[in-house]
Design an enzyme around this catalytic site. Structure first.
Site, short mmCIF file in Angstrom:
data_model
loop_
_atom_site.label_atom_id
_atom_site.label_comp_id
_atom_site.label_asym_id
_atom_site.label_seq_id
_atom_site.Cartn_x
_atom_site.Cartn_y
_atom_site.Cartn_z
N ASP A 192 -2.38 -3.73 -2.60
CA ASP A 192 -3.51 -4.55 -3.04
C ASP A 192 -4.02 -3.69 -4.64
O ASP A 192 -4.08 -2.60 -4.30
CB ASP A 192 -4.77 -4.73 -2.14
N GLU A 198 0.57 -4.75 -6.61
CA GLU A 198 -0.04 -5.87 -7.30
C GLU A 198 -0.74 -5.25 -8.57
O GLU A 198 -1.51 -4.59 -8.85
CB GLU A 198 -1.46 -6.21 -6.77
#
Length: 628
Positions: A338, A367
């Site tokens: 993330d 990400e």
């Protein structure tokens, strides 16, 4: 047309794209024969913050009124290099720089980019040629099994209702409504996923947390009790492996939850949390100032930021017996990180070392929303794809290119968007790129393609505006075309759960609705299975094959995916319009291909007929490598 230089044409630059450190890259420029040179042209190469290198170019050949000059560059360092060409004529210095996506223009333009990566950089093979499937765990499948130790402050909702979205009187959305999707529910649908051709599941966070998205980790070492147990996860991985399916976890390491064993702001846990006392073993993980004030992720006080490079935190996550090693031991195939651009380089270095020490075939996906090769964050150029950090990234540039093309953008623009990424990324990264058209962070593609723009719309509007039948039909038709591109471009298609059966959804939380079991769009489902079947039928080509764009008409796009060694190729043709189109197989675009079999589509003599919104797949053999 002849150009001064074309970075996508191997007659000008060989090899195409990014380069391993220490390997040679051959550059050729083309100048008109009448150009009077004061001395030999030069290739100018540099890295940001370092001096330029000047490489003289020698005459290679004379062709069609042009003189070809060439040189070879052997990079000694990893990193993003920039380059251009220069020559002097009559005492005037001239430059050849990038005028558009790939062509050199005289005395104007930008620098060309050359990505140089570690000579030892390799990415895991298990994902190449496969199909990913992203699951938001609370909303995929509820097994109905009772789970122990579920906190009593969770609001359980009937399957299929609209997620809560309204803030409380203080303006906070608590995300405390749950629909009960669990690991056993996922395990019960492994046969379904196998029928889709899925080879890898990417799970949004499963660690113990106290909001339904679970991006506010409460305990990195426990599965959230509503999802099951750590043993349930190990069983899921083992059963998935029997079907040739790997499981990748979501790692949220830039922040924790305020309601966690580490921070313990609300006193839920018996541990001494950082919010409670400076004597907490976790206090050094966080940034405090004033009276109980602390740094939080994007100012959201339920998500306190961590100092990833704090030795205690790094050891807890990346240590020999840390969080990463624990979940890999349970069967995880790797991690999607993330907000990777908010993780410092040192932490990413340590994370990769731990994952690869466990098994080089475990994957690290970041990400990153932009071009990850030249991304700058917090004042520094990031080095995600140079061999020491990530294997892959979420491919938002492809997603935006696909959506824009399906909504009417020119085919040449689409090609340029795709080729820039392929040029900038290492080939081993390209082969494992996560290619999607929807995720949990953006509106579903069927809404984006069929409905109104929602960027300026309120949550109330989104909640009360499902697609009309006409909008759904339009979105579905365009989604089919988008999926053709998603499945057959370089990289790995990633299906966001429910896209394959027509699940709608605007932005968060409406893109996280429950899977509509029993109410699937079976036509769209069979279409998805067909694409997946074709992909698996030609795994060798789609796993690591190169790409050549062949047809760039107003509404028809065509490209080849081919294996350079064997010459085996798959031609992909797609008509995005609402009218029938035809492509002649005798067209000069196909002159390097010996066509063998029409796998999917309508063949009429020497023509491929493409009904409205349809595609065709043709097996072929490519005669020689030619150009990009």
């Amino acid at each position: 047309m002849l150009y001064f230089y074309n970075s996508w044409d191997e007659n000008y630059k060989h090899p195409f794209g990014a380069l391993r450190r220490g390997h040679g890259c051959h550059f050729t420029i083309r100048l008109p024969r009448e150009t009077q040179l004061d001395y030999a042209p030069v290739l100018v190469v540099f890295r940001t913050g370092f001096k330029e290198r000047f490489l003289p170019m020698n005459v290679k050949a004379h062709e069609d009124g042009y003189v070809l000059y060439t040189t070879t560059f052997f990079p000694k360092y990893d990193g993003i290099h920039y380059y251009y060409f220069s020559y002097t004529s009559g005492g005037v210095r001239h430059y050849i720089k990038r005028g558009d996506a790939c062509h050199g223009t005289l005395d104007q333009g930008e620098m060309f980019q050359l990505t140089v990566f570690n000579e030892m950089y390799h990415t895991p093979d298990f994902l190449k040629g496969g199909v990913m499937y992203q699951i938001f765990p609370d909303r995929f499948c509820n097994s109905g099994i009772y789970h122990d130790h579920v906190p009593n402050d969770r609001v359980m909702r009937p399957w299929g209702e609209l997620p809560y979205y309204k803030p409380d009187q203080n303006g906070h959305v608590w995300n405390n409504d749950y629909f009960g999707g669990d690991l056993e529910g996922i395990r019960s649908k492994l046969d379904y996923l196998q029928s889709l051709g899925v080879t890898c599941i990417y799970l949004n966070p499963i660690f113990e947390s106290h909001e339904n998205h679970r991006y506010n980790t409460a305990n990195y070492r426990n599965v959230d009790p509503l999802l099951g147990t750590n043993e349930d996860f190990a069983v899921l991985c083992a059963d998935a492996k029997k079907r040739g399916i790997s499981v990748v976890l979501d790692g949220v390491f830039s922040h924790t939850g305020a309601d966690s064993i580490y921070f313990n702001k609300f006193g839920r846990y018996k541990t001494l949390g950082a919010y409670q006392s400076e004597k907490s073993p976790y206090y050094a993980w966080y940034h405090f100032w004033g009276d109980k004030e602390y740094e939080s992720w994007w100012g959201i006080d339920t998500l306190p930021n961590v100092n990833e490079n704090d030795p205690g935190y790094t050891k807890y996550i990346c240590g020999e017996d840390g969080v990463l090693a624990y979940w890999l031991e349970q069967g995880a195939a790797g991690f999607r990180l993330d907000v990777a651009d908010e993780l410092p380089d040192e932490f990413l270095d340590n994370l990769r070392k731990r994952v690869k020490a466990f098994d080089p075939e475990k994957i690290v996906i970041g990400e990153v929303w932009e071009d990850a090769s030249n991304k700058e964050a917090y004042g520094a150029k990031r080095r995600y794809l140079l061999g020491d950090q990530l294997d892959s990234v979420m491919n938002y540039p492809f997603r935006e290119a696909i959506i824009a093309y399906m909504k009417g953008e020119a085919a040449t623009t689409f090609r340029d968007r795709i080729m820039v990424i392929l040029e900038n990324y290492p080939k081993c990264t390209v082969d494992v790129l996560m290619n999607f058209v929807s995720t949990h962070d953006i509106e579903r593609a069927i809404n984006r393609l069929g409905g109104q723009p929602c960027d300026d719309k309120s949550k109330d509007w989104m909640a009360s505006h499902p697609l009309s039948p006409e909008e759904y039909a339009r979105g579905k038709a365009l989604l089919k075309g988008a999926m053709v591109l998603q499945f057959f471009l370089p990289g790995v298609p990633s299906i966001y759960y429910g896209d394959e059966v027509g699940l709608q959804g605007w932005k968060d939380p409406f893109n996280r609705c429950c899977f509509p079991w029993g109410q699937e769009d079976t036509d769209l489902l069979e279409y998805t299975k067909q694409l997946s079947h074709i992909r698996h039928q030609f795994t060798a080509v789609f796993a690591e094959g190169a790409i050549e764009f062949l047809v760039l008409e107003k509404n028809v796009i065509g490209f080849s995916r081919f294996d350079r060694t064997s010459g085996n190729s798959v031609l992909v043709l797609m008509n995005r319009s609402s009218e029938t189109a035809m492509v002649s197989l005798r067209d000069k675009c196909f002159e390097h291909y010996a066509l063998t079999t029409v796998v999917s589509g309508i063949c009429d003599g020497d023509a491929i007929i493409l009904p409205a919104g349809s595609y065709a797949i043709i097996s072929a053999v490519r005669a020689h490598s030619g150009t990009f």
